[in-house]
Design a protein around this motif. Structure first.
Motif, short mmCIF file in Angstrom:
data_model
loop_
_atom_site.label_atom_id
_atom_site.label_comp_id
_atom_site.label_asym_id
_atom_site.label_seq_id
_atom_site.Cartn_x
_atom_site.Cartn_y
_atom_site.Cartn_z
N GLY A 157 33.15 21.44 -2.57
CA GLY A 157 33.68 20.04 -2.48
C GLY A 157 32.88 19.23 -1.34
O GLY A 157 32.32 17.98 -1.54
N VAL A 158 32.72 19.85 -0.16
CA VAL A 158 32.21 19.23 0.94
C VAL A 158 30.76 18.82 0.58
O VAL A 158 30.23 17.67 0.81
N LYS A 159 29.97 19.92 0.08
CA LYS A 159 28.52 19.66 -0.34
C LYS A 159 28.36 18.52 -1.19
O LYS A 159 27.55 17.69 -1.23
N ALA A 164 27.01 13.15 -2.98
CA ALA A 164 27.40 11.83 -3.55
C ALA A 164 27.35 10.77 -2.73
O ALA A 164 27.10 9.34 -3.18
N ALA A 165 27.58 11.02 -1.41
CA ALA A 165 27.41 9.72 -0.58
C ALA A 165 25.91 9.39 -0.31
O ALA A 165 25.48 8.07 0.15
N GLY A 166 25.09 10.12 -0.68
CA GLY A 166 23.65 9.79 -0.62
C GLY A 166 23.17 9.26 -1.88
O GLY A 166 21.90 8.52 -2.05
N GLY A 167 24.06 8.97 -3.05
CA GLY A 167 24.01 8.02 -4.18
C GLY A 167 23.51 8.83 -5.19
O GLY A 167 23.24 8.30 -6.44
N ASP A 168 23.67 10.22 -5.31
CA ASP A 168 23.20 11.40 -6.38
C ASP A 168 24.41 11.84 -7.06
O ASP A 168 25.13 12.92 -6.70
N GLN A 169 25.06 10.97 -7.67
CA GLN A 169 26.33 11.34 -8.23
C GLN A 169 26.25 12.59 -9.28
O GLN A 169 27.10 13.50 -9.29
N ALA A 174 27.02 18.61 -10.16
CA ALA A 174 26.51 19.88 -10.52
C ALA A 174 26.71 20.94 -9.65
O ALA A 174 27.12 21.89 -9.84
N ILE A 175 26.80 20.35 -8.38
CA ILE A 175 27.20 21.35 -7.08
C ILE A 175 28.57 21.69 -7.05
O ILE A 175 28.85 22.86 -7.04
N SER A 176 29.51 20.69 -7.43
CA SER A 176 30.92 21.09 -7.54
C SER A 176 31.24 21.99 -8.73
O SER A 176 32.09 22.91 -8.55
N GLY A 177 30.48 21.74 -9.80
CA GLY A 177 30.55 22.82 -10.88
C GLY A 177 30.09 24.33 -10.56
O GLY A 177 30.78 25.18 -10.94
N TYR A 179 29.99 25.66 -7.40
CA TYR A 179 30.98 26.28 -6.55
C TYR A 179 32.29 26.48 -7.29
O TYR A 179 33.06 27.59 -7.09
N SER A 180 32.79 25.70 -8.20
CA SER A 180 33.84 26.13 -9.03
C SER A 180 33.82 27.38 -9.87
O SER A 180 34.57 28.06 -10.02
N GLY A 181 32.53 27.47 -10.70
CA GLY A 181 32.45 28.64 -11.51
C GLY A 181 32.56 29.92 -10.42
O GLY A 181 32.86 31.01 -10.87
N ALA A 182 31.83 29.60 -9.27
CA ALA A 182 31.88 30.84 -8.51
C ALA A 182 33.07 31.32 -7.91
O ALA A 182 33.62 32.61 -7.85
#
Length: 261
Positions: A157-159, A164-169, A174-177, A179-182
């Motif tokens: 979530g932090v990453k 997302a703050a950089g504009g890459d939603q 993808a990153i959240s998915g 980490y959630s899978g792991a």
């Protein structure tokens, strides 16, 4: 009227007047049966049968002792009151000895059954302890995996928030998915490890139940041994009472005879 004697008849015969051909046998007379005439073949068969039968029967031994008659009345009359009372005391003493031996055997059985019962209860207690330990290990593994999964979700979530703050939603999603899978994988591993430990704990529970059943069986054996010991004690008491009664009766009989003298 004449009564001639016929040589072929054993009784007197009566011959009516005018008829001398067939004598009439009087009542009570016996007429011997006619002689049986055997041929040569029949005589040979009879001789063979008689000889074979006699050969199969062994002759009596010459050293066979003759039978001796026993006077039962004189034998019984020779048994006095002292011998009878002695035999009665011996029989009662034998009953008491047998009852005491049975009681000793029951005491040994009771001791072995009690020791077996104690061992079964100890084993059941050990199985309870082992089952509790296995459940503890399973819970610790599952809890550790859940904690790891939660940390991964937090890190993802932090990453994802920075991306997302950089504009890459899309990148953040993808990153959240990932980490959630792991985190889900860690949680699944923890659940599987806990299930394995629960299976071991259930096996210990089954062993505990078997040991408890064995303890019940040994407890029943202890109770049966106690009952047998009590029964044999009652037999010993009865034998002692009977011996006391016999002795008391003998003393009273002797006193009564002494008064009448």
């Amino acid at each position: 009227m004449s009564m001639p004697i016929n040589p072929s008849q054993t009784g007197p015969v009566y011959t009516p007047p005018g008829d001398t051909s067939q004598p009439i046998v009087q009542k009570g007379s016996v007429t011997p049966p006619p002689a049986i005439v055997l041929g040569e073949a029949e005589r040979i068969k009879m001789a063979t049968f008689t000889t074979g039968f006699q050969s199969e029967v062994p002759p009596p031994a010459s050293d066979t002792p003759p039978y001796q008659s026993v006077n039962l009345d004189s034998t019984l009359a020779g048994i006095g009151e002292k011998e009878v009372m002695t035999d009665m005391y011996a029989v009662m003493a034998l009953f008491q000895k047998m009852a005491q031996e049975q009681r000793n055997s029951a005491r040994e059985v009771r001791g072995s059954e009690m020791q077996a019962q104690v061992n079964s209860l100890k084993n059941a207690a050990q199985e309870i302890k082992d089952a509790a330990y296995d459940r503890y290990v399973g819970a610790m593994i599952e809890g550790g995996m859940q904690i790891g999964g939660g940390l991964l979700n937090m890190a993802g979530g932090v990453k994802a928030g920075k991306v997302a703050a950089g504009g890459d939603q899309a990148g953040a999603t993808a990153i959240s998915g990932k980490y959630s899978g792991a985190a889900g994988v860690l949680t699944g591993i923890g659940t599987m490890a806990k299930a394995s430990q629960d299976l071991k704990a259930a096996d210990h529970d089954a062993s505990k139940a078997r040991y408890e059943a064995d303890a019940k069986v040994h407890e029943s054996g202890v109770q049966q041994a106690n009952d047998l010991m009590q029964q044999m004690m009652d037999v010993i008491r009865d034998v002692r009472d009977k011996l006391g009664s016999i002795e008391q009766s003998r003393i009273e009989t002797s006193r009564g005879m002494a008064r009448n003298i």
